[in-house]
Design a protein around this motif. Structure first.
Motif, PDB file in Angstrom:
ATOM      1  N   ALA A 116       0.840  -1.215   0.000  1.00 24.21           N
ATOM      2  CA  ALA A 116       0.000   0.000   0.000  1.00 24.21           C
ATOM      3  C   ALA A 116       0.868   1.256   0.000  1.00 24.21           C
ATOM      4  N   GLN A 117       1.942   1.239   0.805  1.00 27.55           N
ATOM      5  CA  GLN A 117       2.836   2.405   0.868  1.00 27.55           C
ATOM      6  C   GLN A 117       3.561   2.575  -0.472  1.00 27.55           C
ATOM      7  N   MET A 118       4.018   1.472  -1.043  1.00 25.70           N
ATOM      8  CA  MET A 118       4.701   1.552  -2.354  1.00 25.70           C
ATOM      9  C   MET A 118       3.723   2.078  -3.409  1.00 25.70           C
ATOM     10  N   SER A 119       2.469   1.594  -3.354  1.00 27.92           N
ATOM     11  CA  SER A 119       1.483   1.990  -4.372  1.00 27.92           C
ATOM     12  C   SER A 119       1.199   3.484  -4.333  1.00 27.92           C
ATOM     13  N   LYS A 120       1.309   4.095  -3.138  1.00 31.42           N
ATOM     14  CA  LYS A 120       1.069   5.552  -3.029  1.00 31.42           C
ATOM     15  C   LYS A 120       2.072   6.277  -3.920  1.00 31.42           C
ATOM     16  N   VAL A 121       3.338   5.856  -3.828  1.00 31.78           N
ATOM     17  CA  VAL A 121       4.386   6.523  -4.613  1.00 31.78           C
ATOM     18  C   VAL A 121       4.203   6.188  -6.096  1.00 31.78           C
ATOM     19  N   MET A 122       3.894   4.931  -6.405  1.00 31.17           N
ATOM     20  CA  MET A 122       3.706   4.499  -7.807  1.00 31.17           C
ATOM     21  C   MET A 122       2.597   5.292  -8.479  1.00 31.17           C
TER      22      MET A 122
ATOM     23  N   LYS B 192      10.541  13.625  -6.685  1.00 26.12           N
ATOM     24  CA  LYS B 192       9.600  14.503  -5.957  1.00 26.12           C
ATOM     25  C   LYS B 192       8.587  13.639  -5.201  1.00 26.12           C
ATOM     26  N   ALA B 193       8.099  12.590  -5.865  1.00 20.06           N
ATOM     27  CA  ALA B 193       7.116  11.692  -5.220  1.00 20.06           C
ATOM     28  C   ALA B 193       7.753  11.023  -4.001  1.00 20.06           C
ATOM     29  N   ALA B 194       9.033  10.680  -4.121  1.00 12.65           N
ATOM     30  CA  ALA B 194       9.751  10.054  -3.008  1.00 12.65           C
ATOM     31  C   ALA B 194       9.876  11.037  -1.844  1.00 12.65           C
ATOM     32  N   LYS B 195      10.258  12.281  -2.152  1.00 12.04           N
ATOM     33  CA  LYS B 195      10.416  13.297  -1.096  1.00 12.04           C
ATOM     34  C   LYS B 195       9.091  13.514  -0.369  1.00 12.04           C
ATOM     35  N   GLN B 196       8.012  13.566  -1.147  1.00 14.26           N
ATOM     36  CA  GLN B 196       6.679  13.788  -0.564  1.00 14.26           C
ATOM     37  C   GLN B 196       6.320  12.638   0.383  1.00 14.26           C
ATOM     38  N   TRP B 197       6.590  11.417  -0.079  1.00 10.45           N
ATOM     39  CA  TRP B 197       6.228  10.259   0.742  1.00 10.45           C
ATOM     40  C   TRP B 197       7.056  10.250   2.026  1.00 10.45           C
ATOM     41  N   ILE B 198       8.341  10.574   1.913  1.00 10.23           N
ATOM     42  CA  ILE B 198       9.228  10.574   3.088  1.00 10.23           C
ATOM     43  C   ILE B 198       8.731  11.595   4.108  1.00 10.23           C
ATOM     44  N   LYS B 199       8.346  12.775   3.590  1.00  4.66           N
ATOM     45  CA  LYS B 199       7.848  13.849   4.471  1.00  4.66           C
ATOM     46  C   LYS B 199       6.568  13.400   5.192  1.00  4.66           C
ATOM     47  N   ALA B 200       5.763  12.607   4.498  1.00  6.99           N
ATOM     48  CA  ALA B 200       4.464  12.177   5.061  1.00  6.99           C
ATOM     49  C   ALA B 200       4.595  10.953   5.961  1.00  6.99           C
ATOM     50  N   ASN B 201       5.803  10.350   6.023  1.00  6.96           N
ATOM     51  CA  ASN B 201       5.973   9.113   6.813  1.00  6.96           C
ATOM     52  C   ASN B 201       7.199   9.172   7.720  1.00  6.96           C
ATOM     53  N   PRO B 202       7.301  10.219   8.553  1.00  7.38           N
ATOM     54  CA  PRO B 202       8.496  10.411   9.388  1.00  7.38           C
ATOM     55  C   PRO B 202       8.728   9.261  10.382  1.00  7.38           C
TER      56      PRO B 202
END
Ligand SMILES: C[SH](C)CC(=O)O
Length: 270
Positions: A124-130, A141-151
């Protein structure tokens, strides 16, 4: 008309992806073990992008189609498709995706080794970025966003690891949507740790070779036990396997749900 054999409706063709992908050799095996090769079914080599656009067109026209499919992938959320049952278990039950690193990484880059070893997330977490990347967002950019949202989760990967300065790291990967997502996320986490990280896309076999020769430090594209099984065997002893970075993946053949009478690979002979 659906009186005509399914095979002739799809030109006895399974629409696949890049030739080197393990799912393609598994499908060649399936053609034989299900006796589809007797009706001269063919496996068409193309790419993930070509396969998904062919799938898109077939679904728009509500035409039958058989594709190589895998989870996690946005094709199962974007399109009404289903896996075909695989009674001969050619594709195996579930797959996990492992993190494979260069021998010696643990000694000369212990901080990177530790973070790579702890890297683990869900489909599910991978699919968010995909999905963000599929909607056109730049993968970094998608990676940075996901990292920011999952500290919290990212914090578990980096807890207690020292920052580094002036060190570089090389990752190789295959441009499958899943590995574009995972490689960009872990590369960005390592950049945030202070590494200068470069990532390079290539076919799956050179990815395994790059780790074995030490040309690259890490890859997170190892679909196992089946899909990358042959490479795992060929390069055994020339890499360190840090275990799964994702569990609950699945590989097989898939068709649109409107093909109601096709539910098993056996049914392709109808
Ligand atoms: C993303 S594809 C199932 C991976 C592979 O076939 O090796």
């Amino acid at each position: 008309n659906n009186k005509e054999k399914l095979g002739s409706q799809v030109n006895y063709t399974i629409t696949g992806i890049d030739a080197g992908a393990g799912i393609m050799s598994s499908t060649q095996t399936a053609l034989k073990s299900y006796g589809l090769d007797k009706d001269n079914w063919q496996l068409q080599t193309s790419s993930t992008a070509a396969m998904t656009s062919t799938l898109d067109k077939a679904i728009q026209d509500k035409r039958p189609i058989v594709v190589t499919g895998w989870q996690p992938h946005w094709m199962f959320t974007k399109y009404p498709i289903k896996f075909l049952k695989d009674p001969k278990n050619v594709y195996g039950k579930a797959e996990h995706i492992n993190t494979i690193v260069r021998k010696g990484l643990k000694t000369d880059k212990p901080e990177a080794y530790k973070i790579l070893d702890r890297f683990h997330w869900t489909p599910a977490q991978m699919s968010k970025v995909m999905l963000k990347v599929n909607d056109g967002m730049d993968p970094e950019k998608a990676a940075k966003q996901w990292i920011k949202a999952n500290p919290k989760l990212v914090g578990e990967w980096t807890k207690g690891v020292k920052k580094v300065h002036g060190q570089s790291l090389k990752m190789t990967y295959v441009a499958w949507d899943s590995e574009i997502a995972s490689t960009n996320v872990i590369a960005q986490v390592l950049r945030n740790q202070g590494y200068k990280v470069t990532i390079q896309a290539m076919e799956i076999q050179p990815v395994w070779a790059s780790i074995a020769t030490g040309a690259a430090d890490a890859q997170v594209s190892a679909w196992l036990p089946k899909t990358s099984g042959l490479f795992y065997k060929d390069y055994k002893g020339r890499f360190d396997d840090l275990g799964p970075n994702l569990n609950g993946a699945k590989v097989g053949l898939a068709v649109p749900k409107y093909m109601t009478n096709i539910n098993s690979i056996e049914d392709l002979k109808n």
